[in-house]
Design a protein around this motif. Structure first.
Motif, PDB file in Angstrom:
ATOM      1  N   GLN A  37       0.796  -1.247   0.171  1.00  0.00           N
ATOM      2  CA  GLN A  37      -0.131   0.507  -0.480  1.00  0.00           C
ATOM      3  C   GLN A  37       1.074   1.507  -0.196  1.00  0.00           C
ATOM      4  OE1 GLN A  37      -4.323  -1.319   1.733  1.00  0.00           O
ATOM      5  NE2 GLN A  37      -2.787  -1.462   3.662  1.00  0.00           N
ATOM      6  N   PRO A  38       2.015   0.928   0.408  1.00  0.00           N
ATOM      7  CA  PRO A  38       3.190   2.330   0.609  1.00  0.00           C
ATOM      8  C   PRO A  38       3.263   2.683  -0.608  1.00  0.00           C
ATOM      9  CG  PRO A  38       2.994   1.305   2.525  1.00  0.00           C
ATOM     10  CD  PRO A  38       2.108   0.533   2.380  1.00  0.00           C
ATOM     11  N   GLY A  39       3.392   1.712  -1.361  1.00  0.00           N
ATOM     12  CA  GLY A  39       4.395   2.343  -2.814  1.00  0.00           C
ATOM     13  C   GLY A  39       3.311   1.991  -3.708  1.00  0.00           C
ATOM     14  N   ILE A  40       2.162   1.408  -4.050  1.00  0.00           N
ATOM     15  CA  ILE A  40       1.102   1.857  -4.587  1.00  0.00           C
ATOM     16  C   ILE A  40       0.586   3.155  -4.029  1.00  0.00           C
ATOM     17  CG2 ILE A  40      -1.571   1.709  -5.224  1.00  0.00           C
ATOM     18  CD1 ILE A  40       0.900  -0.416  -6.170  1.00  0.00           C
ATOM     19  N   ALA A  41       0.320   3.794  -3.336  1.00  0.00           N
ATOM     20  CA  ALA A  41      -0.076   5.393  -2.917  1.00  0.00           C
ATOM     21  C   ALA A  41       0.725   6.383  -3.287  1.00  0.00           C
ATOM     22  CB  ALA A  41      -0.610   5.693  -1.619  1.00  0.00           C
TER      23      ALA A  41
ATOM     24  N   GLU B 134       7.894   9.457   0.761  1.00  0.00           N
ATOM     25  CA  GLU B 134       8.373   8.129   2.056  1.00  0.00           C
ATOM     26  C   GLU B 134       9.016   8.825   3.346  1.00  0.00           C
ATOM     27  OE1 GLU B 134      12.383   4.932   1.524  1.00  0.00           O
ATOM     28  OE2 GLU B 134      12.156   6.582  -0.019  1.00  0.00           O
ATOM     29  N   VAL B 135       9.611   9.567   3.088  1.00  0.00           N
ATOM     30  CA  VAL B 135      10.042  10.554   4.420  1.00  0.00           C
ATOM     31  C   VAL B 135       8.500  10.977   4.957  1.00  0.00           C
ATOM     32  CG1 VAL B 135      11.143  12.170   5.588  1.00  0.00           C
ATOM     33  CG2 VAL B 135      11.952  11.474   3.568  1.00  0.00           C
ATOM     34  N   LEU B 136       7.559  11.744   4.191  1.00  0.00           N
ATOM     35  CA  LEU B 136       6.464  12.024   5.431  1.00  0.00           C
ATOM     36  C   LEU B 136       5.863  10.301   6.150  1.00  0.00           C
ATOM     37  CD1 LEU B 136       4.949  14.518   3.105  1.00  0.00           C
ATOM     38  CD2 LEU B 136       5.828  15.026   5.287  1.00  0.00           C
ATOM     39  N   PHE B 137       5.709   9.885   5.366  1.00  0.00           N
ATOM     40  CA  PHE B 137       4.764   8.060   4.943  1.00  0.00           C
ATOM     41  C   PHE B 137       5.881   7.398   6.335  1.00  0.00           C
ATOM     42  CE2 PHE B 137       5.545   3.606   5.101  1.00  0.00           C
ATOM     43  CZ  PHE B 137       3.578   3.211   5.193  1.00  0.00           C
ATOM     44  N   ASP B 138       7.392   7.730   6.475  1.00  0.00           N
ATOM     45  CA  ASP B 138       7.935   7.047   7.486  1.00  0.00           C
ATOM     46  C   ASP B 138       8.006   7.838   8.736  1.00  0.00           C
ATOM     47  OD1 ASP B 138       9.974   4.635   7.895  1.00  0.00           O
ATOM     48  OD2 ASP B 138      11.265   6.651   8.725  1.00  0.00           O
ATOM     49  N   ARG B 139       7.626   8.849   9.091  1.00  0.00           N
ATOM     50  CA  ARG B 139       7.666   9.934  10.246  1.00  0.00           C
ATOM     51  C   ARG B 139       6.569   9.005  10.614  1.00  0.00           C
ATOM     52  NH1 ARG B 139       7.501  15.567   8.633  1.00  0.00           N
ATOM     53  NH2 ARG B 139       9.944  14.964   8.110  1.00  0.00           N
ATOM     54  N   ALA B 140       4.968   9.576   9.419  1.00  0.00           N
ATOM     55  CA  ALA B 140       3.558   8.703  10.689  1.00  0.00           C
ATOM     56  C   ALA B 140       3.509   7.665  10.569  1.00  0.00           C
ATOM     57  CB  ALA B 140       2.784   9.526   9.558  1.00  0.00           C
ATOM     58  N   TRP B 141       4.828   6.718  10.242  1.00  0.00           N
ATOM     59  CA  TRP B 141       4.027   5.138  10.862  1.00  0.00           C
ATOM     60  C   TRP B 141       5.151   5.281  12.462  1.00  0.00           C
ATOM     61  CZ3 TRP B 141       7.647   1.512  11.134  1.00  0.00           C
ATOM     62  CH2 TRP B 141       7.575   0.024  11.034  1.00  0.00           C
ATOM     63  N   GLN B 142       6.048   5.509  11.989  1.00  0.00           N
ATOM     64  CA  GLN B 142       6.751   5.479  13.076  1.00  0.00           C
ATOM     65  C   GLN B 142       6.336   6.456  14.697  1.00  0.00           C
ATOM     66  OE1 GLN B 142      11.591   5.169  13.807  1.00  0.00           O
ATOM     67  NE2 GLN B 142      10.796   5.896  11.707  1.00  0.00           N
ATOM     68  N   GLU B 143       5.607   7.102  14.169  1.00  0.00           N
ATOM     69  CA  GLU B 143       5.240   7.921  15.195  1.00  0.00           C
ATOM     70  C   GLU B 143       3.219   6.941  16.031  1.00  0.00           C
ATOM     71  OE1 GLU B 143       3.980  11.376  13.635  1.00  0.00           O
ATOM     72  OE2 GLU B 143       5.690  13.172  13.500  1.00  0.00           O
ATOM     73  N   ARG B 144       2.956   6.434  14.712  1.00  0.00           N
ATOM     74  CA  ARG B 144       1.090   5.043  14.880  1.00  0.00           C
ATOM     75  C   ARG B 144       2.390   4.651  15.481  1.00  0.00           C
ATOM     76  NH1 ARG B 144       0.421  10.042  12.881  1.00  0.00           N
ATOM     77  NH2 ARG B 144       0.690  10.048  15.220  1.00  0.00           N
ATOM     78  N   MET B 145       3.492   3.296  15.080  1.00  0.00           N
ATOM     79  CA  MET B 145       2.994   2.861  15.561  1.00  0.00           C
ATOM     80  C   MET B 145       4.610   2.755  16.914  1.00  0.00           C
ATOM     81  SD  MET B 145       2.764   0.385  13.641  1.00  0.00           S
ATOM     82  CE  MET B 145       3.234  -0.776  14.465  1.00  0.00           C
ATOM     83  N   GLY B 146       4.958   4.110  17.168  1.00  0.00           N
ATOM     84  CA  GLY B 146       4.874   4.254  18.702  1.00  0.00           C
ATOM     85  C   GLY B 146       4.343   4.327  19.716  1.00  0.00           C
ATOM     86  N   GLU B 147       3.053   5.063  19.125  1.00  0.00           N
ATOM     87  CA  GLU B 147       1.781   5.171  19.815  1.00  0.00           C
ATOM     88  C   GLU B 147       1.692   4.105  20.573  1.00  0.00           C
ATOM     89  OE1 GLU B 147      -0.810   7.747  18.274  1.00  0.00           O
ATOM     90  OE2 GLU B 147      -0.031  10.024  18.481  1.00  0.00           O
TER      91      GLU B 147
END
Length: 493
Positions: A292-296, A330-343
């Motif tokens: 999904q991230p790559g397709i987005a 990629e940077v925006l997604f990675d940052r948001a994903w790490q924040e969500r998984m960290g939560e």
């Protein structure tokens, strides 16, 4: 609260030139009846829920007797479907009635899905069936309950009119709501058909109505691309964090506002499987969960290509500027994903090493087919007596989980946070209840076979509060039954 007669409709999209839409005549929808009604969505437009009991409500929202100001139009758009460009698609079974001014001063666009054929139906019947309509109604409200941007669902209206799919099914109309239903494919249609003036009018419309803060930017069209890239990156990160797979991420199913839109063969993960394919019509796994991230990004590149003539008259310069914006995804997604998984793991902030810790956990979960939702709901209780042994033996290599757990506890020790506070936060971001396929199937079966629709809104109300303990509904958080693995959802779902 206002009655139907006090709703004021205006269709701003219908003010665009005729090239943007079709104006289909009302299609018969015999002997309609109400299947479900969402009081929370009604509140958004200030409609008294009691109004849903009126015949006028059913007539208006099946397209039979429009309310004042309703001006039904079906949008034209194109799209890349499974990677192949289709030059004209459009709303083949939907009409936008117009926008209703909300109590907060904003506007909600109301659309009928399944209302009959349009010029874009391509020989199809323009109908939706009860099964797929219930699935979308529940999914959009489940996603909203999870805090994920989405279209909303106001009501389902049914009819015994037969609709032919793999078998004969009954017809239904979904009334769905969004600030806008414009998608990437709208831009592709005008760009690839060489209608640059129409492309500009569409972009100006979207900026004026939905991104007014961009109008004064030096290059508002490049700024529009930047805004959509950022919203989409955040959206996909939320999908990945909650274990949601869309199933059909064609460019015509991607919202220009960063909403989850067009629910068909979607699915929430049961056992964690990064390569999970929820769509039976996607054997190659183009839209698998981990794709999904790559397709987005790929879809955003299609949108960027469409916007090039507006970004700069010099094609090479336009491409360079658009590429620089896409590179941020990629940077925006990675940052948001790490924040969500960290939560989800109870972290106050993202730190070095968190990505590796999360990746190790997900690898262990995939290897052992650990239920995604139940694990994250439970992991915050590791300090409670008896918890650890119960979850440890679900892993094929308990010692590997022990090692991960030790590193996880060391990571938590880096933050000065009482266990009670951490657990409370984790329970507020890790749902207990999700819309598993078997739950949706149970209410669909009850609706289709017994004409008992009560379970539809019953399940919706549970999904409005996915993070809350609901003791009377505890069974809905159980592992799926064995028969759930036999459920197949496809592009007709």
């Amino acid at each position: 609260m206002p009655t139907l007669e006090f709703l004021r409709f205006i269709n701003s999209y219908a003010r665009l030139p005729d090239d943007f839409y079709d104006r289909p005549p009302p299609a018969p929808f015999p002997q309609p009846y109400r299947v479900a009604f969402n009081e929370k969505a009604a509140e958004l437009i200030g409609l008294d829920p009691e109004e849903a009991n009126r015949a006028e409500f059913v007539n208006a929202f099946t397209g039979q007797v429009p309310l004042p100001g309703m001006e039904p139009v079906s949008m034209v758009y194109a799209g890349h479907q499974f990677g192949v460009y289709v030059p004209r698609l459009g709303d083949g079974r939907a009409v936008i009635l117009g926008e209703v001014e909300a109590p907060d001063g904003g506007r909600w666009e109301l659309q009928l899905k399944g209302s009959g054929p349009t010029r874009f139906s391509r020989s199809a019947d323009g109908r939706a069936v009860l099964r797929s309509t219930i699935r979308e109604y529940l999914a959009s409200e489940a996603m909203h309950g999870l805090g994920i941007p989405t279209t909303r669902a106001l009501t389902i209206l049914g009819s015994d009119m037969p609709v032919y799919r793999e078998e004969v099914e009954s017809a239904a109309i979904l009334v769905r709501m969004a600030r806008s239903h414009v998608r990437f494919g709208n831009f592709e249609y005008f760009a690839h058909s060489g209608q640059e003036q129409r492309l500009k009018e569409l972009a100006d419309y979207v900026i004026s109505h939905h991104y007014p803060e961009l109008a004064e930017r030096d290059n508002p069209y490049l700024a529009l691309l930047e805004a959509v890239v950022e919203r989409t990156a955040g959206l996909i990160a939320r999908w990945q964090a909650v274990g949601f797979a869309h199933g059909v991420m064609n460019t015509d199913n991607m919202s220009i506002l960063g909403l989850t839109i067009d629910y068909g063969p979607y699915g929430f993960l049961d056992a964690y499987d990064p390569g999970h394919i929820c769509n039976h019509s996607d054997p190659q796994g183009r839209y698998a969960f981990d794709q999904q991230p790559g397709i987005a990004w790929w879809n955003l590149a299609c949108l960027a290509q469409a916007l090039l003539p507006l970004i700069d008259a010099n094609e090479e310069a336009a491409r360079e500027r658009a590429t620089a914006v896409l590179d941020d995804f990629e940077v925006l997604f990675d940052r948001a994903w790490q924040e969500r998984m960290g939560e989800k793991l109870g972290f106050l902030e993202v730190r070095d090493g968190d990505r590796e810790l999360v990746s190790r956990l997900l690898a262990l979960m995939a290897e052992s087919s650990i239920d995604y939702t139940r694990f994250f709901r439970a992991v915050g209780r590791f300090h409670e007596p008896g918890w650890y042994g119960g979850i440890r033996w679900g892993f094929r290599e308990p010692e590997a989980f022990d090692a991960w757990m030790g590193d996880y506890c060391d990571r938590l020790d880096q933050e000065d946070r009482p266990d009670e506070d951490r657990l409370a936060h984790m329970l507020s971001v890790n749902p207990k209840y999700i819309l598993r396929n078997h739950l949706a199937q149970m209410v669909i079966t009850q609706a289709e076979k017994d004409r008992d629709f009560s379970a539809v809104d019953g399940l919706r109300r549970m999904l409005e509060r996915p993070f809350d303990e609901q003791p009377e509904l505890e069974a809905y958080a159980d592992l799926p039954p064995e028969w759930a693995s036999e459920i197949k959802v496809s592009c007709s779902s």
